[in-house]
Write a protein that holds these residues in place. Sequence first.
Motif, PDB file in Angstrom:
ATOM      1  N   TYR A  92       0.015   3.109  -3.508  1.00 26.81           N
ATOM      2  CA  TYR A  92      -1.208   3.912  -3.418  1.00 26.81           C
ATOM      3  C   TYR A  92      -1.026   5.305  -4.025  1.00 26.81           C
ATOM      4  O   TYR A  92      -1.767   5.704  -4.932  1.00 26.81           O
ATOM      5  CB  TYR A  92      -1.690   4.025  -1.965  1.00 26.81           C
ATOM      6  CG  TYR A  92      -2.949   4.841  -1.856  1.00 26.81           C
ATOM      7  CD1 TYR A  92      -4.177   4.298  -2.191  1.00 26.81           C
ATOM      8  CD2 TYR A  92      -2.907   6.166  -1.450  1.00 26.81           C
ATOM      9  CE1 TYR A  92      -5.335   5.045  -2.125  1.00 26.81           C
ATOM     10  CE2 TYR A  92      -4.062   6.919  -1.370  1.00 26.81           C
ATOM     11  CZ  TYR A  92      -5.269   6.359  -1.711  1.00 26.81           C
ATOM     12  OH  TYR A  92      -6.408   7.117  -1.646  1.00 26.81           O
ATOM     13  N   SER A 119     -10.195   6.335  -4.420  1.00 28.37           N
ATOM     14  CA  SER A 119      -9.414   5.571  -3.447  1.00 28.37           C
ATOM     15  C   SER A 119      -9.886   4.128  -3.369  1.00 28.37           C
ATOM     16  O   SER A 119      -9.078   3.200  -3.316  1.00 28.37           O
ATOM     17  CB  SER A 119      -9.534   6.204  -2.062  1.00 28.37           C
ATOM     18  OG  SER A 119      -9.030   7.499  -2.081  1.00 28.37           O
ATOM     19  N   HIS A 126       0.832  -1.205   0.000  1.00 28.73           N
ATOM     20  CA  HIS A 126       0.000   0.000   0.000  1.00 28.73           C
ATOM     21  C   HIS A 126       0.871   1.263   0.000  1.00 28.73           C
ATOM     22  O   HIS A 126       0.632   2.189  -0.778  1.00 28.73           O
ATOM     23  CB  HIS A 126      -0.940   0.015   1.211  1.00 28.73           C
ATOM     24  CG  HIS A 126      -1.819   1.216   1.261  1.00 28.73           C
ATOM     25  ND1 HIS A 126      -2.939   1.343   0.470  1.00 28.73           N
ATOM     26  CD2 HIS A 126      -1.729   2.364   1.987  1.00 28.73           C
ATOM     27  CE1 HIS A 126      -3.513   2.506   0.714  1.00 28.73           C
ATOM     28  NE2 HIS A 126      -2.801   3.147   1.631  1.00 28.73           N
TER      29      HIS A 126
END
Length: 185
Positions: free
Chosen positions: A53, A65, A49
């Motif tokens: 991300y 998201s 992540h």
Amino acid sequence: MITYNIKLQFSSQQDKNQLQDVLSLNKDIWNFISTQIYNIKTLNKKIIHDKVYYQSKVNFPGSQSQIIIKAERDAISAYRSAFTNGESWDIICEKEAFVKKRMSMRLDKRLYTMNSTSIRLSTLVKQKRITCQFMIYDKVKELFQLYSYGDPLIFERNGDFYLSVPFYTSEEKIKGTKIIGIDVG
């Protein structure tokens, strides 16, 4: 558990194109994340992540998201499945990173609302949802009345979109009653 595929009907071509954009973006993000997992060789969710991300937000502007997080989880799941099947990083590294070829996405409660005749889906346009009607069959109508359902998978096949809905047949839906609870004491 029984899973039924339900064909989706759109009120306009624009709605269909918006759904196609969401699924195409999800596929592109999934492939990007898969490449990153292949390069860093870890399945630790936090490390992945942290690595992908914000890069995904930059590389795929306008992506929500939740779409990025779903792609992260699905890509990690694909690699975990390979390990469960006895593969190792050495064997996987001899090959290329996993690639998602078809447009599909497992939905979760933040991406849709559904009833027995239609589904409302998030799009890439902020605060915009599209409504798709189901092509209802008698059996599907019966399943919605009798059983609860889980998060569906939405996918494209030959230019049409389908919803793959899992119904939990082991637990029947409770019919509307006025019973709050039972005192067994």
